[in-house]
Design an enzyme around this catalytic site. Sequence first.
Site, short mmCIF file in Angstrom:
data_model
loop_
_atom_site.label_atom_id
_atom_site.label_comp_id
_atom_site.label_asym_id
_atom_site.label_seq_id
_atom_site.Cartn_x
_atom_site.Cartn_y
_atom_site.Cartn_z
N ALA A 25 1.08 -1.34 0.08
CA ALA A 25 0.12 -0.27 0.10
C ALA A 25 1.03 1.21 0.06
CB ALA A 25 -0.83 0.12 0.85
N ASP A 141 -2.47 10.12 14.49
CA ASP A 141 -2.80 9.92 12.80
C ASP A 141 -3.92 8.52 12.78
OD1 ASP A 141 -4.06 10.68 10.78
OD2 ASP A 141 -1.88 9.19 9.45
#
Length: 639
Positions: A25, A141
Site C-alpha cells: 500500500a 494519526d
Amino acid sequence: MATTVSDPLIGRLVDSRYEITARIARGGMATVYRALDRRLDRVVALKVMHPHLADGVDVAARFRREARAAARLAHPGVVGVYDQGSTDELNYLTMEFVDGTNLRALLRRRGVLPVGEALQTVERVLDALAAAHRAGLVHRDVKPENILITTDGEVKVADFGLARAVSEATVATTGSLLGTVAYLSPEIVTNGEADARADVYAVGAMLYELLTGHQPFQGETPIQVAYQHVHGQVPAPSEEILWLPDQVDELVAALTAKDPADRPADAGAARSLVHRVRTSLDAHDLDRRADVPEDPPTPSSPETGDVQAEVTTAVGHTGTIALPIGAVPLTRDEDEDPTPRRRVRGRRVLLVLLVVLLLAALGGGGTWWYLTIGPGAYTQVPDLVGAPQEQAQATLTDRALDYAVDTTFSDDVPEGQVISTDPGPGHDVRRDGQVQLVVSRGVQMLTVPAVTEQPEDEALATLEAEGFTVAPVDRVYHQDVAEGVVISTDPAPGEQVRHDTEVTVTVSRGKEPITVPDVTGESEEDAAAALDDAGAVPQVDERVYHDTVPEGHVVSQTVTGDALRGDVVHLTLSRGPELFEVPDVFGMQYSDAEDQLTELGFDVQREDVFGGVFGTVRNQSVAAGERVPAGTVIVLTVV
C-alpha cells in the site's frame, strides 16, 4: 501487476538484509512493502518513508527516535516494530507482517458495523493505545487506515513511531501539521499540540463513522472540515440512527468533547468508558446496525489482500494532508469561515430568533426557561469524595439530585466512605439528574482455603482463584506427607486476612535421604544408637547361635548405605555358640564312647593307661552333664 513492475524498489535488497517482494500500500507518509528478512528467514512489512518527508535531518532524527520508542511497545494490539534503519537515502521501519485487511477496507465492504462490533473494535483500539500512552507515546494519526484486522479477527494499531515523528518534524520546520483532517482534534488544528486526549478524540470520530457509515464532519475542502472540528460539535449518531441508545450518543460526545479537559484523560480511561457502555446494552441493541447497504469488493479489489498501511480513499477525507497551524482560529471570523455564507446567514437568523424568544420569555415565562432549559437547569456535583455515605446522600438530596450507589472494595478509603462520583466533583448535572456514588466496602478480606494434603498445583490454583498472591513455595522433607503434597499454609486455613496478603505454602519433598551405617559385629545397644542417629529405625527380627559373633552382637542387617529417614533396618543378633550336654561315657568301650561324643559334635582324643589293652574308658576330661560348644575336645582315658 503494473504497480509491481513500475515500482523501482520491487526486487531490491535493502540494507543487505530485506528483499522487497511486493508493494502492499501507499499512504501519505510512507509506502509499505512485503519483504523477506533473509537473516531470520521470515516475512516482514517494510515501511519506507516518502523521500520528500525524509529530506530534512530533523525529520530523520525524529523518525529514528520515535521508531526506537515504538519498538519498546509490547502489546498484542500494536503492530510490532522489529528494526529501523537508513540506507541509500531510504528511511525505513521493519514491522510485523499482518495477514488481513484494515478497518477502512472493512467499512468500504460492509458500510457500517453493528453497534456491539463497533464498540468492541474501538475498545480493542483503545486498549492498544493505552499501552502506548502509558509508555509516553501519542499516535497522532488514528484512523481506519491504521487499524488492521487479521484473518483471525484480531485488531492491531499500526504506525506509532512514524506518525508522531513526521508530524513533529513538519511542525518544527514548516509550521504546518500533518494528519488526516477527518480525525484531527480541535487543539491539533489550532495550535498543533497533541497529547493522549487527541488520540481519544480521533477514536471518538472513528466510532461515529463505524456506526453511521460516514465521518462526523463533511466539507468540500479539508479546511472546511478542520473548521467544524474547532467550532462545531460532533453530532449525536442518533440524529441519523433514531433507535440508537442514549448511552452511545453520550459516549461519542464524551470522546469528542471540544475541550480536552472534558474528554477521558487517556486511552485507558476511554477504554473503561467504552466497556461500561458496551456491557450496559442488551443483546438486541448490540446486534443492530444502521440501514446502510453493504458494498462487496470485486475479486481484484485490494481490500481483500494484505493491508499494512494507510490507503487514501475517495470516502470523505481520509488522506494525509499538511495544514498550517492556526489556519482555523479559535474565534469565529466571517472572512475566515470556510463554510457557505448561506449557512452563516441562516445561523444568524436563528440566533436573532432565539434572542427574541428569550426577551419574550423574560416577560412572563423567564423563570421557567431559566430553570428548565437555561443555565439554571444545571447544578454542579459537590465534592463528596471521602464523605460518609449517609452524609453524601443527604447532600445530594438537599440539592434535589437523585443518586445510585455502587459499592466496591478499597485499600485506601475506609468502609462507608465515598470513593468517587460520576459525574465527578464540579461537573455539571441537571438538577433532576442522578449522581452515581461509589462507596467503599473497606479492605477486602479473604478466608484462606484449606489446601493442606492437596497436590501443589491444585492448591496453588485454588489460592489464586480465591484472589490470593502466593509467595515462593517452601519445600521441606517430611516423614509422613508424600512428595509434592501441601503440608501447611501461612496464614493457616480458615484465617481471614487482607486480599493482598501473601500466602506461603509449605510443600513436602518426601522423606529425607539418609545413609545407613554398617553395624554388624556391634552390640545391640551401640547398633541401635548408631541407626537412630542416622535417622533409621532399628528392629531386631531374630537371634541366632553363632560360633564367632558374641552373644547380643549384630550378626546381620537388611539395609546399608542409601535409604530414607524412617526406614526400618532389620537386625539379626547372636545368641553366642550353641552348647551341648556332655554324656557319661565312663565304663564304655572306647569305640562306642567315641562314636557317641563325635555324633554330638565333640572332638575326641584317646589317652591309654597300662597300654589300654582292655579298651575301657576310665575317665573323661569334661565331666558328664556339663554343657559345652560343639567342637570342644574331650580326652578319654582308656585302660
